[in-house]
Design an enzyme around this catalytic site. Structure first.
Site, PDB file in Angstrom:
ATOM      1  N   ASP A 151      47.810 -34.100  11.989  1.00 57.47           N
ATOM      2  CA  ASP A 151      47.145 -32.839  11.415  1.00 57.47           C
ATOM      3  C   ASP A 151      48.504 -32.091  10.385  1.00 57.47           C
ATOM      4  O   ASP A 151      48.885 -31.777  11.771  1.00 57.47           O
ATOM      5  CB  ASP A 151      46.182 -31.877  12.482  1.00 57.47           C
ATOM      6  CG  ASP A 151      45.228 -31.145  11.703  1.00 57.47           C
ATOM      7  OD1 ASP A 151      45.888 -31.497   9.749  1.00 57.47           O
ATOM      8  OD2 ASP A 151      44.599 -30.072  11.743  1.00 57.47           O
ATOM      9  N   HIS A 180      43.000 -34.203  11.964  1.00 58.60           N
ATOM     10  CA  HIS A 180      41.641 -33.602  11.745  1.00 58.60           C
ATOM     11  C   HIS A 180      40.915 -33.462  10.843  1.00 58.60           C
ATOM     12  O   HIS A 180      40.474 -34.701  10.204  1.00 58.60           O
ATOM     13  CB  HIS A 180      42.585 -32.543  10.204  1.00 58.60           C
ATOM     14  CG  HIS A 180      42.419 -31.094   9.145  1.00 58.60           C
ATOM     15  ND1 HIS A 180      42.687 -30.578   9.572  1.00 58.60           N
ATOM     16  CD2 HIS A 180      41.034 -31.420   8.601  1.00 58.60           C
ATOM     17  CE1 HIS A 180      41.464 -29.785   9.856  1.00 58.60           C
ATOM     18  NE2 HIS A 180      40.994 -30.073   8.226  1.00 58.60           N
ATOM     19  N   SER A 201      39.191 -26.081  10.310  1.00 58.91           N
ATOM     20  CA  SER A 201      39.218 -26.160   8.595  1.00 58.91           C
ATOM     21  C   SER A 201      39.177 -24.867   8.423  1.00 58.91           C
ATOM     22  O   SER A 201      39.944 -24.079   8.020  1.00 58.91           O
ATOM     23  CB  SER A 201      38.739 -27.691   8.721  1.00 58.91           C
ATOM     24  OG  SER A 201      39.333 -27.695   7.141  1.00 58.91           O
TER      25      SER A 201
END
Length: 408
Positions: free
Chosen positions: A348, A378, A191
């Site tokens: 995501d 995610h 991320s």
């Protein structure tokens, strides 16, 4: 008593309404994901109330609550030596497997955690567990970077912390201290940590005096651009649990020290409209109509404003800074990147960030493995311990570690 019997069904109905979200049929563990998301939303809303009352910044409160809860789930191992150190002023946590008699040097992974540049820590069990398992499975030294967070610092300080810690570790004498093979080092992150890992890799590739360079980079559903918030995955997953589009936009605003009043302007891409001169040179580098496969593009259409606001980019130049948005890098920089692993999830908003970066790296001649998961979401890779244990977490983690084991 009658009132209580009437109230209970009403409360149950309200709770169900708050928890339930329509999800794609392919998402793994859908009800567990809804509960996780509802919990996270309730905590976030409480933190925003505290922020509104001016008692504390909502991100500070949220991170405190996450870290407090996370301590309840810590998993330790007697086989891994875990120590905290400081690399060029940056705190790190080092995971060292026991020495084996038939080896002299180990491979290594520099890992940068996610959390929107504002949340989590190398010391929380979510990342402690991941790095411990990596160290055990790969028999590798894992360095987890504890960079400073929003709101205490904003861009580019997170990037500088990650870069300083990584460059310090790559010094030959430091590698020798940890018995690391200088030819077998990977840089990785998930991320926002994937964003920092990609930016650090790009900078290292430009440093001609660097004696040791990473062999690999492994990016887990990274956030790589703030140019277009209407890619197909942003449109498709705008209300997806854990990271809906508006939350990602707010993370960007916090990271680059902007103001929330710009959120709508960013959402409709007014900051990269055709009349915004500074954005024109980058447009071809993020042309998802040519970079994404048909299965990703589906029937979505580009959102390109003819007239927008140049003032947004003037106020927030980091929006077009390659250190904040590595997908904006030129082809020459991309050609210098190491072999790359890219993990993306169908459910995501950041799916297309990773897919576009993988496509551009491949076109630049970099060997790339795009590992796409159709039923994952995610953040799933760190959710492997009860009560936030997901089959998607184990699935993605195992695939990621398998690739590192085969290529590092």
């Amino acid at each position: 008593m009658r009132a209580a019997w009437l109230l209970l069904p009403a409360l149950a109905a309200l709770s169900a309404y708050y928890v339930y979200l329509p999800l794609p049929g392919a998402v793994s563990d859908p009800w567990k994901l809804m509960l996780l998301d509802a919990t996270f939303r309730a905590v976030q809303q409480t933190c925003h109330l505290i922020h509104y009352l001016r008692l504390s910044h909502h991100l500070i409160v949220l991170n405190y609550l996450i870290c407090t809860f996370d301590k309840l789930k810590s998993v330790s191992s007697e086989d891994i030596k875990i120590t905290d150190a400081v690399f060029d002023g940056v705190e790190v946590r080092v995971f060292e497997p026991p020495a084996k008699g038939d080896e002299s040097l180990k491979r290594s992974v520099v890992y940068i955690h996610g959390g929107g540049w504002a949340l989590a820590s190398a010391r929380t069990s979510l990342y402690n567990n991941l790095c411990r398992i990596m160290a055990e499975s790969l028999n590798a030294v894992v360095v987890s970077v504890e960079y400073r967070l929003v709101p205490k610092v904003c861009f580019p300080e997170q990037y500088h912390d990650a870069l300083r810690a990584t460059k310090h570790f790559l010094q030959p004498d430091v590698l020798a201290e940890y018995s690391v093979d200088p030819s077998r080092i990977a840089i990785s992150g998930d991320s926002a940590g994937g964003n920092l890992a990609a930016a650090v890799c790009q900078q290292l590739s430009k440093d001609e005096d660097l004696p040791v360079r990473p062999k690999l980079q492994a990016l887990i559903y990274p956030v790589l651009q703030a140019f277009d918030f209407n890619t197909p995955s942003y449109q498709q997953n705008m209300n997806m649990p854990v990271l809906p589009r508006y939350v990602m936009i707010n993370y960007w605003i916090d990271y680059i020290n902007g103001n929330y009043d710009l959120a709508h302007e960013l959402l409709i891409n007014n900051h990269t409209a055709l009349n915004v001169g500074r954005a024109l040179s980058f447009r071809a580098r993020l042309n998802w109509t040519s970079l994404l496969p048909p299965s990703f593009k589906k029937n979505y259409k580009p959102v390109v404003q003819s007239t927008g606001s140049e003032a947004i980019v003037e106020r927030l130049p980091a929006l077009l800074d390659v250190r904040a948005a590595p997908l904006l890098a030129d082809d020459a920089t991309l050609a210098r990147q190491p072999r790359t692993y890219m993990l993306t999830c169908e459910n995501d908003v950041l799916r297309d960030d990773g897919a576009m970066y993988a496509a551009r790296l491949e076109r630049a001649g970099v060997p790339v493995t795009l590992d796409h998961f159709h039923d994952c979401f995610h953040g799933c890779m760190i959710f492997t311990v009860w009560p936030t244990d997901f089959s998607a977490g184990v699935q993605t983690r195992n695939s990621y570690i398998k690739w590192l084991d085969e290529n590092l």
